[in-house]
Design a protein around this motif. Structure first.
Motif, PDB file in Angstrom:
ATOM      1  N   HIS A   2     -40.200 -14.478  19.348  1.00 19.93           N
ATOM      2  CA  HIS A   2     -39.722 -14.698  20.476  1.00 19.93           C
ATOM      3  C   HIS A   2     -37.892 -13.892  20.995  1.00 19.93           C
ATOM      4  CE1 HIS A   2     -40.812 -19.727  19.561  1.00 19.93           C
ATOM      5  NE2 HIS A   2     -41.936 -18.394  19.795  1.00 19.93           N
ATOM      6  N   SER A   3     -38.074 -14.051  21.972  1.00 19.21           N
ATOM      7  CA  SER A   3     -37.243 -13.053  22.897  1.00 19.21           C
ATOM      8  C   SER A   3     -35.614 -13.659  23.365  1.00 19.21           C
ATOM      9  CB  SER A   3     -37.376 -12.217  23.814  1.00 19.21           C
ATOM     10  OG  SER A   3     -38.040 -10.897  23.058  1.00 19.21           O
ATOM     11  N   VAL A   4     -34.237 -14.352  22.618  1.00 15.43           N
ATOM     12  CA  VAL A   4     -33.212 -14.672  23.164  1.00 15.43           C
ATOM     13  C   VAL A   4     -32.557 -14.434  23.786  1.00 15.43           C
ATOM     14  CG1 VAL A   4     -31.932 -17.257  22.567  1.00 15.43           C
ATOM     15  CG2 VAL A   4     -34.235 -16.478  21.206  1.00 15.43           C
ATOM     16  N   TYR A   5     -32.024 -14.136  25.451  1.00 20.14           N
ATOM     17  CA  TYR A   5     -30.893 -13.488  25.698  1.00 20.14           C
ATOM     18  C   TYR A   5     -29.745 -14.800  25.340  1.00 20.14           C
ATOM     19  CZ  TYR A   5     -33.573  -9.320  27.103  1.00 20.14           C
ATOM     20  OH  TYR A   5     -33.928  -8.410  26.574  1.00 20.14           O
ATOM     21  N   GLN A   6     -28.428 -14.152  25.784  1.00 17.62           N
ATOM     22  CA  GLN A   6     -27.803 -15.106  26.235  1.00 17.62           C
ATOM     23  C   GLN A   6     -26.752 -14.273  27.630  1.00 17.62           C
ATOM     24  OE1 GLN A   6     -25.027 -16.816  23.201  1.00 17.62           O
ATOM     25  NE2 GLN A   6     -23.622 -15.366  24.077  1.00 17.62           N
ATOM     26  N   TRP A   7     -26.531 -14.929  28.631  1.00 16.41           N
ATOM     27  CA  TRP A   7     -25.671 -14.105  29.232  1.00 16.41           C
ATOM     28  C   TRP A   7     -24.296 -15.013  29.765  1.00 16.41           C
ATOM     29  CZ3 TRP A   7     -31.239 -14.896  30.474  1.00 16.41           C
ATOM     30  CH2 TRP A   7     -31.544 -13.944  30.541  1.00 16.41           C
TER      31      TRP A   7
END
Length: 476
Positions: free
Chosen positions: A396-401
């Motif tokens: 899984h890929s997780v991004y935090q903006w």
């Protein structure tokens, strides 16, 4: 280290996507004269007013701190000016007062505002405004080579001789790395400088990262070159000004400032060979699979990957490449050895990214773009081949903006995440990518400690030719 992107391994496809969050916003806390009514058919979410707190203390010599809600009067003035200009010209106008290395707010001709946020820095503040990150190297007056524009930190590489190989700085903290022998003059092409034959049959390649850090890669061209005893233990001079260089339990090198805050890190270095023969495995009917070639920037899909041990002592960083890979008859040359350093701001709400792997359930890839972290091409879906010491399994890929403070009180008329497929081992079938709203991530995030996923949106991905860029996908 390289720009982090997200990748998708769905079924037998391995692709990667670049993360970009875009919001279309109506009212940004402006006075009614500047407010715009959103379309009746647009999705919207209207914020509320700032919660009231206790009366601010009146004692002398106390510096008032911002509440964190809404824009300042100066920022609102800049927004109004941009809105007037956008309406007059019919073109989007950036609000420079609200621009950061990862965010830009634009006044739109429609009377609304748009916010775009990236998980990595894409622009740099310079005298007179903002400029795109530019990693192309140019020769400086002192004979060193440096990128044209980087965020957070800066880096300069040796022009040859006995001086430091690289000096990277951020604020008052700097890290200087020195090669154990005299360096030849580099051959520079675009973003990369190559110091040829630093040992017989071994080249040293360096480049800058968008954050102002550095990537330095040794290229061992043959089994004969690998037999050099000097390659078994590489002792680099390492000096830190106004901070400390230490190593954590996972092998990551960290640079802390005088307050003990981590402001730069260097993930545990890795090495990989140039193997392109995939292991035998059962594939879906009709699937065509091919492994890409390794290079100095990343290991190919079939490359053999091994950790490089690192030791930190007073004034020195010692690298111990994996001797078994260098001596194995099965090793395919050249072999690449890659330690990197990257700066980041001291703000735990800043943009971040992570890849969690079922095959490495206890390993964190938070903000890492090393070989084992897929060089920033973050995997999504099922990976059917082992990578280094990681087994097969889901990824899984997780991004935090980091969302702008202008969101407070705004009417959000639309929001979307743009994703671009950049690589596939086999894309003979279509697949679906689910975009989830999740909880936060940090240095302890891994497969066994991954964030809880909340609501989600599905987006179909079309197949793409092997080893080429694929169509982009958009989730709103």
């Amino acid at each position: 280290m390289h720009i982090p992107r997200a990748g998708r391994r769905s079924g037998w496809c391995r692709v990667a996507v670049t993360g970009l969050l875009a919001l279309g916003l109506g009212v940004f806390g402006l006075t009614p004269a500047q407010a715009t009514t959103p379309s009746p058919h647009a999705r919207s979410s209207t914020g509320s007013t700032e919660p009231l707190g206790k009366t601010a203390p009146t004692a002398k010599n106390l510096v008032p701190l911002p509440s964190g809600y809404g824009t300042t009067p100066a920022e609102q003035t800049a927004m109004r000016a941009a809105a007037v200009r956008a309406a007059r010209t019919g073109k989007a106008v950036a609000v420079d007062a609200l621009t950061t290395p990862t965010e830009v707010v634009e006044a739109l001709p429609s009377g609304t505002f748009g916010l775009s946020s990236n998980p990595v820095p894409v622009r740099v503040e310079k005298a007179g405004g903002w400029a795109p990150v530019d990693l192309r190297l140019r020769r400086e007056a002192d004979g060193t080579w440096a990128p044209r524009a980087t965020a957070y930190g800066s880096v300069a590489f040796s022009g040859g001789g006995n001086g430091p190989l690289a000096v990277t700085s951020s604020g008052e903290v700097s890290l200087s790395l020195s090669w154990p022998t005299r360096l030849p003059a580099p051959v520079v092409s675009g973003e990369r400088a190559t110091y040829r034959s630093v040992m017989a049959g071994v080249d040293l390649l360096v480049s800058a990262t968008p954050a102002g850090g550095l990537s330095d890669t040794l290229v061992v061209h043959s089994a004969r070159a690998a037999k050099n005893p000097a390659l078994s233990s590489l002792r680099l001079g390492a000096k830190v000004r106004a901070g400390r260089l230490t190593q954590d339990a996972g092998g990551t090198l960290v640079v802390t400032d005088r307050q003990g805050r981590v402001i730069a890190d260097a993930p545990a270095p890795l090495q990989w060979d140039s193997n392109r023969t995939l292991p035998a495995t059962r594939l879906p009917a009709g699937a065509k699979v091919a492994a890409d070639a390794s290079d100095a920037g990343h290991p190919g899909l079939a490359a053999r990957v091994a950790p490089v041990r690192a030791k930190v002592a007073s004034g020195a960083l010692t690298l111990l490449p994996d001797a078994r890979m260098l001596a194995a008859r099965s090793t395919v040359w050249p072999v690449y050895v890659d330690p990197s350093v990257n700066w980041h701001p001291v703000d735990y709400t800043s943009p971040a990214f992570d890849e969690v792997k079922q095959g490495c359930p206890g390993t964190s890839f938070y903000n890492k773009t090393t070989a084992l972290a897929d060089n920033g091409n973050l995997g999504v879906g099922y990976n059917g081949w082992p990578e280094g010491y990681c087994n097969t399994g889901d990824e899984h890929s997780v991004y935090q903006w980091s969302l702008s403070k202008t969101i407070w009180g705004a009417t959000i008329s639309s929001a979307e995440v743009d994703a671009t497929d950049i690589y596939s081992a086999s894309c003979s079938t279509t697949a679906t990518v689910n975009l989830h709203w999740s909880k936060g991530i940090g240095s302890g995030t891994d497969w066994s400690n991954r964030p809880h996923y909340n609501s989600w949106s599905s987006t179909p991905m079309r197949p793409a030719p092997t080893n080429t860029s694929a169509p982009s996908a958009r989730a709103t």
